[in-house]
Design an enzyme around this catalytic site. Structure first.
Site, PDB file in Angstrom:
ATOM      1  N   GLY A  30       0.589  -1.169   0.048  1.00 32.22           N
ATOM      2  CA  GLY A  30      -0.139  -0.046  -0.032  1.00 32.22           C
ATOM      3  C   GLY A  30       0.960   1.282   0.071  1.00 32.22           C
ATOM      4  O   GLY A  30       2.043   1.310  -0.459  1.00 32.22           O
ATOM      5  N   HIS A  36       4.391   2.491  -7.626  1.00 30.77           N
ATOM      6  CA  HIS A  36       3.201   1.229  -7.780  1.00 30.77           C
ATOM      7  C   HIS A  36       2.385   1.327  -8.920  1.00 30.77           C
ATOM      8  O   HIS A  36       2.026   0.526  -9.645  1.00 30.77           O
ATOM      9  CB  HIS A  36       2.362   1.427  -6.595  1.00 30.77           C
ATOM     10  CG  HIS A  36       3.078   1.336  -5.210  1.00 30.77           C
ATOM     11  ND1 HIS A  36       3.487   2.285  -4.396  1.00 30.77           N
ATOM     12  CD2 HIS A  36       3.336   0.020  -4.653  1.00 30.77           C
ATOM     13  CE1 HIS A  36       4.062   1.684  -3.383  1.00 30.77           C
ATOM     14  NE2 HIS A  36       4.004   0.670  -3.419  1.00 30.77           N
ATOM     15  N   LYS A 148      13.687  -0.835  -7.640  1.00 30.58           N
ATOM     16  CA  LYS A 148      14.147  -0.061  -6.415  1.00 30.58           C
ATOM     17  C   LYS A 148      14.696  -0.896  -5.276  1.00 30.58           C
ATOM     18  O   LYS A 148      15.583  -0.534  -4.587  1.00 30.58           O
ATOM     19  CB  LYS A 148      12.909   0.889  -5.957  1.00 30.58           C
ATOM     20  CG  LYS A 148      12.824   1.079  -4.691  1.00 30.58           C
ATOM     21  CD  LYS A 148      13.553   2.362  -4.178  1.00 30.58           C
ATOM     22  CE  LYS A 148      13.312   3.106  -2.751  1.00 30.58           C
ATOM     23  NZ  LYS A 148      13.191   1.921  -1.703  1.00 30.58           N
ATOM     24  N   ASP A 149      13.750  -2.152  -5.141  1.00 33.43           N
ATOM     25  CA  ASP A 149      14.273  -3.180  -4.157  1.00 33.43           C
ATOM     26  C   ASP A 149      14.896  -4.122  -4.765  1.00 33.43           C
ATOM     27  O   ASP A 149      14.253  -5.239  -5.092  1.00 33.43           O
ATOM     28  CB  ASP A 149      12.934  -3.887  -3.333  1.00 33.43           C
ATOM     29  CG  ASP A 149      12.140  -2.479  -2.665  1.00 33.43           C
ATOM     30  OD1 ASP A 149      12.881  -2.039  -1.792  1.00 33.43           O
ATOM     31  OD2 ASP A 149      11.123  -2.356  -2.858  1.00 33.43           O
ATOM     32  N   GLN A 152      15.264  -7.730  -3.132  1.00 32.94           N
ATOM     33  CA  GLN A 152      14.280  -8.410  -2.758  1.00 32.94           C
ATOM     34  C   GLN A 152      13.894  -8.975  -4.392  1.00 32.94           C
ATOM     35  O   GLN A 152      13.739 -10.255  -4.491  1.00 32.94           O
ATOM     36  CB  GLN A 152      12.894  -7.176  -2.724  1.00 32.94           C
ATOM     37  CG  GLN A 152      11.638  -7.837  -2.753  1.00 32.94           C
ATOM     38  CD  GLN A 152      10.430  -6.884  -2.320  1.00 32.94           C
ATOM     39  OE1 GLN A 152      10.401  -6.861  -0.995  1.00 32.94           O
ATOM     40  NE2 GLN A 152       9.866  -6.060  -3.104  1.00 32.94           N
ATOM     41  N   SER A 184       9.610   6.270  -2.717  1.00 31.93           N
ATOM     42  CA  SER A 184       9.296   5.080  -1.602  1.00 31.93           C
ATOM     43  C   SER A 184       8.359   5.513  -0.624  1.00 31.93           C
ATOM     44  O   SER A 184       8.008   6.734  -0.274  1.00 31.93           O
ATOM     45  CB  SER A 184      10.632   4.923  -0.931  1.00 31.93           C
ATOM     46  OG  SER A 184      10.318   4.155   0.492  1.00 31.93           O
TER      47      SER A 184
HETATM   48  O1  PAF Z   1       7.920  -4.497  -1.741  1.00 32.93           O
HETATM   49  C1  PAF Z   1       6.829  -4.731  -1.119  1.00 32.93           C
HETATM   50  O2  PAF Z   1       5.976  -3.747  -0.909  1.00 32.93           O
HETATM   51  C2  PAF Z   1       6.920  -5.852  -0.145  1.00 32.93           C
HETATM   52  O3  PAF Z   1       8.181  -6.443   0.246  1.00 32.93           O
HETATM   53  C3  PAF Z   1       6.228  -7.082  -0.682  1.00 32.93           C
HETATM   54  C4  PAF Z   1       6.908  -7.671  -2.066  1.00 32.93           C
HETATM   55  C5  PAF Z   1       4.778  -6.720  -1.078  1.00 32.93           C
HETATM   56  C6  PAF Z   1       6.208  -8.187   0.226  1.00 32.93           C
HETATM   57  O4  PAF Z   1       5.526  -8.016   1.308  1.00 32.93           O
END
Ligand code: PAF
Length: 257
Positions: A30, A36, A148-149, A152, A184
């Site tokens: 969110g 996003h 950005k991540d 991840q 962010s």
């Molecule tokens: O990047 C994010 O917003 C979170 O780490 C994710 C991938 C939704 C997992 O909770």
């Protein structure tokens, strides 16, 4: 757009569509911003059905204060998602994702323990676990993540490979403010003065040179500035500005992202 709270509702909504539709998933916590929106726009352009998950995953936060201060506004996010053409917004309560007795975790051992993983023990275990759960619930053809991540992304790529998950990973470039600061959800926590200081992080990374970046961040509370051997390799950094910890990276190969 339908907002769904349970795993059963998501499965029932998607069951009749599966055979004939390409399903795109944008996993989020969110506090939507243009980053996003770019993921959702790509999913909308490339898929028949777009699912956005909105779940502030408590297990990936180290400190309770960080979890509590994480910006939340589901009504605003739902408005943005509907406007962007999202079909299903999956916004489960914590008990739906972590029922009583939950005890199964996925650990991407090496990738999950360096850089961010060294400063946030358990973070990537929680990210890998919740992403795997979301992939199992939605069973998307494609999942959308932001560059950005970068770590991840690398952890999720490894998770998909190692556990033979059947989905494609799409990575979209970092969206930046005019002064270069990567968008962010945590930027909302910066005071105006801190927001100005934060721009130094992007300026430092734009040098694409770890030594020069470290020099430009002299005087800042820096956790790391490192070249990471991801795909593509990146210059990644994390700094603390007041109470807010910011991360960013620039790819060192390919088009600037
Ligand atoms: O990047 C994010 O917003 C979170 O780490 C994710 C991938 C939704 C997992 O909770």
């Amino acid at each position: 757009m339908r907002t769904l709270r349970t795993i059963r509702e998501v499965r029932d909504a998607l069951a009749p569509l599966r055979a004939v539709s390409r399903i795109g998933l944008v996993p989020t916590m969110g506090a939507f911003h243009a980053g996003h929106e770019s993921l959702i726009a790509a999913a909308r352009a490339e898929c028949d059905v777009v699912v956005v998950s909105l779940f502030v995953n408590p297990t990936q936060f180290g400190q309770t204060a960080d979890l509590e201060s994480y910006p939340r506004n589901e009504a605003r996010d739902a408005g943005i998602a509907a406007e962007a053409g999202v079909d299903l917004l999956f916004a489960p309560p914590v008990e739906e994702m972590y029922p009583d007795g939950f005890q199964t975790w996925i650990e991407v051992t090496e990738l999950g323990s360096v850089l961010e993983g060294a400063f946030r023990p358990g973070h990537f275990r929680a990210v890998a676990t919740v992403c795997c759960k979301l992939f199992n619930i939605v069973r998307p053809d494609v999942a959308y993540f932001g560059q950005k991540d970068a770590q991840q992304v690398e952890v999720v790529r490894r998770l998909i490979r190692d556990l033979d998950l059947e989905l494609e990973l799409r990575v979209l470039p970092t969206v930046r403010d005019e002064d270069g600061l990567a968008l962010s959800s945590r930027n909302a926590l910066l005071s105006p003065e801190e927001r100005e200081q934060a721009a130094a992080l992007a300026r430092a990374l734009a040098t694409r040179d770890p030594a020069a970046a470290r020099r430009l961040l002299n005087g800042y509370d820096v956790d790391y500035v490192e070249v990471a051997p991801f795909d593509p390799p990146v210059l990644a950094a994390a700094v603390r500005i007041g109470d807010t910890r910011l991360i960013d990276n620039v790819p060192l190969e390919g088009a600037p992202r």
